[in-house]
Motif scaffolding. Structure first.
Motif, short mmCIF file in Angstrom:
data_model
loop_
_atom_site.label_atom_id
_atom_site.label_comp_id
_atom_site.label_asym_id
_atom_site.label_seq_id
_atom_site.Cartn_x
_atom_site.Cartn_y
_atom_site.Cartn_z
N THR A 64 -16.91 -48.05 32.94
CA THR A 64 -17.98 -48.56 32.07
C THR A 64 -18.38 -47.45 31.09
N GLU A 73 -22.38 -47.77 45.13
CA GLU A 73 -21.44 -48.19 44.08
C GLU A 73 -20.13 -48.51 44.80
N CYS A 117 -17.17 -49.55 43.90
CA CYS A 117 -15.86 -49.21 43.28
C CYS A 117 -16.15 -48.22 42.17
N GLU A 132 -14.12 -46.62 46.76
CA GLU A 132 -13.16 -46.61 45.63
C GLU A 132 -11.76 -46.63 46.23
N ARG A 141 -8.88 -46.14 45.05
CA ARG A 141 -7.97 -45.04 44.69
C ARG A 141 -8.34 -43.73 45.38
N GLU A 184 -11.42 -48.56 50.52
CA GLU A 184 -11.34 -49.93 50.02
C GLU A 184 -12.62 -50.65 50.42
N PHE A 185 -13.22 -51.34 49.49
CA PHE A 185 -14.55 -51.92 49.72
C PHE A 185 -14.52 -53.18 50.58
C1 LIG Z 1 -13.55 -51.92 36.18
S1 LIG Z 1 -13.33 -50.40 37.05
C2 LIG Z 1 -14.99 -49.84 37.10
C3 LIG Z 1 -15.24 -48.51 37.73
C4 LIG Z 1 -16.72 -48.16 37.87
N1 LIG Z 1 -17.38 -49.11 38.74
C5 LIG Z 1 -17.42 -48.14 36.55
O1 LIG Z 1 -18.31 -48.97 36.33
O2 LIG Z 1 -17.07 -47.29 35.70
C6 LIG Z 1 -12.99 -51.04 38.69
C7 LIG Z 1 -12.76 -49.98 39.74
O3 LIG Z 1 -12.58 -50.66 40.99
C8 LIG Z 1 -11.63 -49.94 41.77
N2 LIG Z 1 -11.15 -50.89 42.78
C9 LIG Z 1 -10.27 -51.90 42.60
N3 LIG Z 1 -10.12 -52.61 43.73
C10 LIG Z 1 -10.96 -52.03 44.65
C11 LIG Z 1 -11.26 -52.32 46.00
N4 LIG Z 1 -10.69 -53.36 46.64
N5 LIG Z 1 -12.14 -51.51 46.66
C12 LIG Z 1 -12.71 -50.46 46.01
N6 LIG Z 1 -12.45 -50.15 44.73
C13 LIG Z 1 -11.60 -50.94 44.05
C14 LIG Z 1 -10.63 -49.47 40.74
O4 LIG Z 1 -9.83 -48.42 41.20
C15 LIG Z 1 -11.55 -49.08 39.58
O5 LIG Z 1 -11.95 -47.74 39.66
#
Ligand SMILES: C[S@@+](CC[C@H](N)C(=O)[O-])C[C@H]1O[C@@H](n2cnc3c(N)ncnc32)[C@H](O)[C@@H]1O
Length: 193
Positions: free
Chosen positions: A16, A38, A40, A70, A72, A76-77
């Motif tokens: 974001t 947060e 992810c 997160e 990565r 995993e959430f």
């Molecule tokens: C659209 S980005 C937004 C990142 C952050 N929330 C921001 O607002 O800048 C989505 C994020 O979700 C992470 N992500 C994707 N699937 C996920 C999961 N199942 N559990 C946790 N994180 C995940 C990705 O690696 C990525 O960093």
């Protein structure tokens, strides 16, 4: 999150924009003892170890009060069991393809009197396949629309073609400075005529 052109970065890693996050956080009255989550969080620091201006880092609470997930970074959430833990404030921009699952789980992790804020496309509201979902989770009471439209895909010129809003469920009166219903969230430092 990106416009639907079929080219999606792995794990939908679209941070974001800082100015959009700051505009939102400037309007939130955190409580001194709030816990924050947060789910992810994206990258918290760059390759040199410098802190990045992401939601998790910009939330003005002590690090001990903050929790993150997160994929990565090995957290995993959706499959993590948080037991009986609840959080006072949850703010995120989830991976678009998992948004319904993320919103459901975030709501289940919200403490009584909590505040949940979620970045999402405005046209996420009208889809036929999500009518039942909205009946189940309820509509957000506040939806400030981001100005300017954020640019998630850096390879493209200009901003994204669709509108985004912060979807706000505020049971704790932390968003007194944001009007009910539709409004605008103008990026910090952005000049409008
Ligand atoms: C659209 S980005 C937004 C990142 C952050 N929330 C921001 O607002 O800048 C989505 C994020 O979700 C992470 N992500 C994707 N699937 C996920 C999961 N199942 N559990 C946790 N994180 C995940 C990705 O690696 C990525 O960093």
């Amino acid at each position: 999150m990106s416009s639907t052109d079929g080219n999606v970065i792995e794990h939908e890693n679209y941070p974001t924009p800082e100015a959009a996050v700051r505009a939102l956080l400037n309007k939130i009255d955190f409580k001194a003892d709030d816990s924050f989550f947060e789910p992810c969080c994206g990258d918290l620091s760059d390759a040199d170890g410098n802190e990045l201006p992401c939601i998790f880092n910009l939330v003005p609470l002590d690090i001990m009060q903050k929790e993150w997930a997160e994929i990565r970074m090995g957290r995993e959430f959706l499959t993590t069991d948080y037991g009986c833990r609840k959080f006072d404030v949850i703010i995120t921009n989830p991976p678009f393809s998992l948004s319904t699952e993320f919103l459901r789980k975030c709501k289940s992790l919200l403490a009584p009197g909590g505040t949940l804020i979620f970045l999402q496309r405005v046209n996420w509201l009208g889809s036929k396949k999500r009518v039942r979902f909205w009946q189940e989770v309820g509509m957000p009471s506040k939806s400030p629309i981001l100005v300017p439209r954020p640019k998630f895909d850096k390879s493209k010129k200009g901003t994204d073609s669709c509108e985004y809003a912060w979807y706000i469920y505020d049971n704790g009166d932390r968003t007194r400075n944001i009007p009910f219903g539709l409004s605008h969230s103008i990026a910090e430092g952005y000049k409008i005529d």
